[in-house]
Design a protein around this motif. Structure first.
Motif, mmCIF file in Angstrom:
data_model
loop_
_atom_site.group_PDB
_atom_site.id
_atom_site.type_symbol
_atom_site.label_atom_id
_atom_site.label_comp_id
_atom_site.label_asym_id
_atom_site.label_seq_id
_atom_site.Cartn_x
_atom_site.Cartn_y
_atom_site.Cartn_z
ATOM 1 N N GLY A 150 0.821 -1.190 0.000
ATOM 2 C CA GLY A 150 0.000 0.000 0.000
ATOM 3 C C GLY A 150 0.859 1.247 0.000
ATOM 4 N N ILE A 152 0.209 5.598 0.380
ATOM 5 C CA ILE A 152 -0.708 6.722 0.532
ATOM 6 C C ILE A 152 -0.573 7.648 -0.667
ATOM 7 C CG2 ILE A 152 -1.282 8.740 1.927
ATOM 8 C CD1 ILE A 152 -0.351 7.170 4.376
ATOM 9 N N HIS A 192 -9.314 10.393 1.842
ATOM 10 C CA HIS A 192 -7.898 10.075 2.007
ATOM 11 C C HIS A 192 -7.646 8.755 1.270
ATOM 12 C CE1 HIS A 192 -8.044 13.200 5.059
ATOM 13 N NE2 HIS A 192 -9.066 12.555 5.609
ATOM 14 N N THR A 194 -5.501 5.608 -0.679
ATOM 15 C CA THR A 194 -4.333 4.730 -0.649
ATOM 16 C C THR A 194 -4.360 3.869 -1.908
ATOM 17 O OG1 THR A 194 -4.350 4.654 1.776
ATOM 18 C CG2 THR A 194 -3.109 2.931 0.649
ATOM 19 N N VAL A 209 -10.821 6.561 2.475
ATOM 20 C CA VAL A 209 -11.579 6.634 3.722
ATOM 21 C C VAL A 209 -11.946 8.078 3.987
ATOM 22 C CG1 VAL A 209 -10.485 4.599 4.753
ATOM 23 C CG2 VAL A 209 -9.484 6.857 5.128
ATOM 24 N N VAL A 219 -15.076 3.473 4.702
ATOM 25 C CA VAL A 219 -14.229 3.093 3.580
ATOM 26 C C VAL A 219 -15.062 3.261 2.301
ATOM 27 C CG1 VAL A 219 -12.848 1.261 2.529
ATOM 28 C CG2 VAL A 219 -12.998 1.436 5.027
ATOM 29 N N THR A 238 -8.249 -2.992 1.389
ATOM 30 C CA THR A 238 -9.310 -2.664 2.344
ATOM 31 C C THR A 238 -8.852 -2.963 3.770
ATOM 32 O OG1 THR A 238 -11.014 -3.126 0.693
ATOM 33 C CG2 THR A 238 -11.705 -3.097 2.990
ATOM 34 N N GLU A 240 -5.806 -2.922 4.800
ATOM 35 C CA GLU A 240 -4.775 -1.950 5.161
ATOM 36 C C GLU A 240 -5.380 -0.608 5.571
ATOM 37 O OE1 GLU A 240 -0.699 -0.090 3.242
ATOM 38 O OE2 GLU A 240 -1.061 -2.225 3.426
ATOM 39 N N VAL A 241 -6.336 -0.085 4.801
ATOM 40 C CA VAL A 241 -6.918 1.210 5.170
ATOM 41 C C VAL A 241 -7.790 1.081 6.415
ATOM 42 C CG1 VAL A 241 -6.792 2.090 2.807
ATOM 43 C CG2 VAL A 241 -8.907 1.006 3.599
#
Length: 292
Positions: A150, A152, A192, A194, A209, A219, A238, A240-241
Motif C-alpha cells: 500500500g 498513501i 484520504h 491509498t 476513507v 471506507v 481494504t 490496510e486502510v
C-alpha cells in the motif's frame, strides 16, 4: 421546550447544535449524514446543483428522534423512521410544496417514505440503488497476501485519482460524472486515498476513507480496474486502510457493499466486516409541485 414535530432549517451550525448528539449516538448507522453534513459545514454543498441544502429534525419529548437533509439535487436522505413518522414527514413536505427527486435511507424507511410520498404527490418511485452496510468487527488480514504494498496517495497522484474515481463512478452508475473540472466539488475531493502497487510500481487498486467523525470512518470507494481484479488486491488494500483507520482512533469503521455482488460481500466479511443493515434509494417521477 421546543414543540414536538419536524423543524426545518438551512442553518447548518444551528442544526448541528440541536441534532449533533443524535447523529453521534449511532455513528455507524448515521455514517452518511455525519460525513455529508460535516462536508457541508466545512466546504459548502457538494457539486450537485443550485440551491441550499434543507435540513430537518424530528423532536419529541424535547429530544431529537430523527433527521433528514434534502440536497441541492432535491434528493432526501433520512435516518430510520417508523411508517407513521414517514407519512407525517411526507405530508409535511408535500404541503410545503417541496420537490423531491428521490429518497435514500435504510430499506424499510426508504420504502415507507417512497410509498407514502406517492400517495401524497402521485410521484412514482423507481428503485435505483441497494447496498448493505457493514461494520468492522475483528480485523483479519487478507490471506494469501498479494504481491505489492500500500502507498498513501499524494498531490502528485491527483491526475490518476481523478481518472480512477471517474472510472469507479462510471462503473457503478453514479452521477454526476467525475473529471478534472468537477473534482473539487465531488464527494471524493475530501477523501484520504491509498493505492496498492506491485513491485514495479504498477497501480492495481485504490481505496479511500473519510476523516474520523464521531469515532466513525467509512471506507469508500474501493476500486480495482478490470484488468487487475480477482488477484486479492482489493481485500488487502481494504484491510490496510481499515487498520490505519483503527490506528487513527476510529471506533466504528464501516463500508457499503452491493448485496447483489456476493464476491465483494464475501471478501469484506472474510476480513472482519459484519452486516448491519440494508439501505435503498428510490428515484421519483418529476410531477410533484415545486416549492413556491
Amino acid at each position: 421546550m421546543r414543540p414536538d414535530g419536524w423543524h426545518l432549517t438551512e442553518d447548518i451550525d444551528d442544526f448541528l447544535t440541536r441534532a449533533g448528539d443524535f447523529l453521534r449516538s449511532r455513528p455507524a448507522l448515521h455514517n452518511t449524514p455525519l460525513t455529508v453534513i460535516e462536508g457541508l459545514r466545512t466546504r459548502g454543498a457538494y457539486g450537485c446543483g443550485a440551491g441550499a441544502t434543507v435540513l430537518g429534525r424530528l423532536e419529541a419529548g424535547g429530544e431529537v428522534r430523527a433527521i433528514f437533509y434534502r440536497s441541492p439535487s432535491h434528493r432526501l436522505t433520512l435516518t430510520p423512521l417508523s411508517r407513521e413518522q414517514a407519512d407525517t414527514l411526507a405530508a409535511h413536505l408535500a404541503g410545503l410544496g417541496h420537490l423531491l427527486t428521490g429518497v435514500l435511507a435504510d430499506q424499510e424507511t426508504a420504502t415507507a417514505f417512497a410509498e407514502t410520498w406517492q400517495r401524497h404527490t402521485d410521484a412514482a418511485p423507481l428503485p435505483s440503488w441497494r447496498a448493505r452496510l457493514h461494520r468492522l468487527g475483528t480485523l483479519t488480514p487478507a490471506e494469501p497476501r498479494p504481491a505489492g504494498r500500500g502507498r498513501i496517495a499524494g498531490e502528485q497522484d491527483r491526475e490518476q485519482l481523478i481518472r480512477l474515481c471517474g472510472e469507479f463512478a462510471a462503473t457503478v452508475g453514479e452521477v454526476p460524472a467525475v473529471d478534472a473540472s468537477s473534482w473539487a466539488g465531488s464527494r471524493f475531493a475530501d477523501r484520504h486515498f491509498t493505492f496498492w502497487e506491485t513491485s514495479d510500481g504498477t497501480l492495481v487498486s485504490m481505496a479511500a476513507v473519510t476523516s474520523v467523525i464521531a469515532g466513525m470512518v467509512r471506507v469508500d470507494p474501493v476500486y480495482t480496474p478490470a484488468g487487475f481484479r480477482g488477484r486479492g488486491y482489493a481485500g488487502a488494500l481494504t484491510a490496510e486502510v481499515s487498520r490505519a483507520a483503527l490506528a487513527a482512533g476510529a471506533t466504528d469503521v464501516v463500508l457499503f457493499a452491493d448485496p447483489a455482488n456476493p464476491t465483494s460481500s464475501a471478501l469484506y466479511q472474510r476480513i472482519g466486516y459484519v452486516p448491519v443493515a440494508d439501505f435503498a434509494a428510490y428515484d421519483f417521477s418529476r410531477n410533484a409541485p415545486e416549492a413556491g
